[in-house]
Design a protein around this motif. Structure first.
Motif, short mmCIF file in Angstrom:
data_model
loop_
_atom_site.label_atom_id
_atom_site.label_comp_id
_atom_site.label_asym_id
_atom_site.label_seq_id
_atom_site.Cartn_x
_atom_site.Cartn_y
_atom_site.Cartn_z
N LEU A 14 0.87 -1.25 0.07
CA LEU A 14 -0.15 -0.04 0.02
C LEU A 14 1.09 1.34 -0.16
O LEU A 14 0.47 2.15 -0.88
N PRO B 272 0.80 9.45 1.84
CA PRO B 272 -0.28 9.61 3.15
C PRO B 272 -0.35 11.06 3.73
O PRO B 272 0.58 11.73 3.99
N GLU C 215 2.72 6.62 -7.05
CA GLU C 215 1.52 7.45 -7.65
C GLU C 215 1.71 8.86 -7.25
O GLU C 215 1.19 9.68 -8.02
N LYS D 294 0.99 10.21 -4.30
CA LYS D 294 0.08 10.86 -3.59
C LYS D 294 0.57 10.11 -2.10
O LYS D 294 -0.11 8.96 -1.68
N GLU E 247 -7.93 4.73 2.39
CA GLU E 247 -8.17 3.90 3.50
C GLU E 247 -7.53 4.54 4.68
O GLU E 247 -6.69 5.65 4.55
N GLN F 249 2.90 1.73 -3.34
CA GLN F 249 1.93 2.00 -4.54
C GLN F 249 1.59 3.75 -4.21
O GLN F 249 1.81 4.42 -5.21
N ALA F 250 1.39 3.95 -3.06
CA ALA F 250 0.94 5.40 -2.86
C ALA F 250 1.96 6.31 -2.98
O ALA F 250 1.94 7.30 -3.98
N ILE G 224 -4.71 7.23 3.52
CA ILE G 224 -3.52 6.70 2.35
C ILE G 224 -4.64 5.80 1.28
O ILE G 224 -4.96 4.74 1.79
N LYS G 225 -4.50 6.13 0.15
CA LYS G 225 -5.37 5.57 -0.88
C LYS G 225 -6.67 5.21 -0.68
O LYS G 225 -7.39 4.17 -0.63
#
Length: 142
Positions: free
Chosen positions: A33, A44, A40, A42, A69, A36-37, A66-67
């Protein structure tokens, strides 16, 4: 014929030197997670800091968005001025954890302060969570 061009200026804020609400952090473990964030672009953002001052420092637990979530994390390095013998970092670093205190990833990629051992041991006794797994996946200490 003259055409009108409309230009919009977009501004983004820099990383905060204090860990407060909406501060952006850098995930430094190898959790899927977090990777991936960060890939991209983005990172947290902090929703809540779990301490009385509501300004986070090294070793504090934070709630992150984060994403899409909600995840908990432990701050392992911050930019703000620190107490003596605790190093200052260039970025605000966080390690993602589950609700029971176990880390999501299996490796931490950056050095973490050696004094984090004593800080987390004190918080372990107070909160009842076990952070020894977090210390065991760290590869480098300062």
């Amino acid at each position: 014929m003259i055409s009108k061009i409309f230009v919009r200026n977009f501004y983004t804020s820099n990383s905060l030197s204090e860990i407060r609400k909406l501060a952006r952090l850098r995930v430094v473990d190898n959790s899927p997670l977090g990777k991936q964030a960060m890939a991209e672009g983005k990172p947290p953002k902090v929703i809540h800091v779990y301490n009385k001052q509501s300004v986070g420092t090294t070793g504090d637990m934070v709630l992150l968005a984060i994403k899409g979530e909600k995840k908990k994390g432990i701050l392992v390095g911050v930019v703000k001025d620190q107490k003596p013998n605790i190093p200052r970092f260039d970025s605000n670093n966080v390690v993602l954890i589950e609700h029971n205190g176990t880390p999501v990833g299996t490796r931490i990629h950056v050095p973490i302060p050696h004094l984090l051992r004593t800080i987390l041991k004190e918080k372990t006794h107070a909160k009842g969570a076990d952070y020894t797994k977090l210390l065991s996946i760290a590869t480098k200490f300062l």
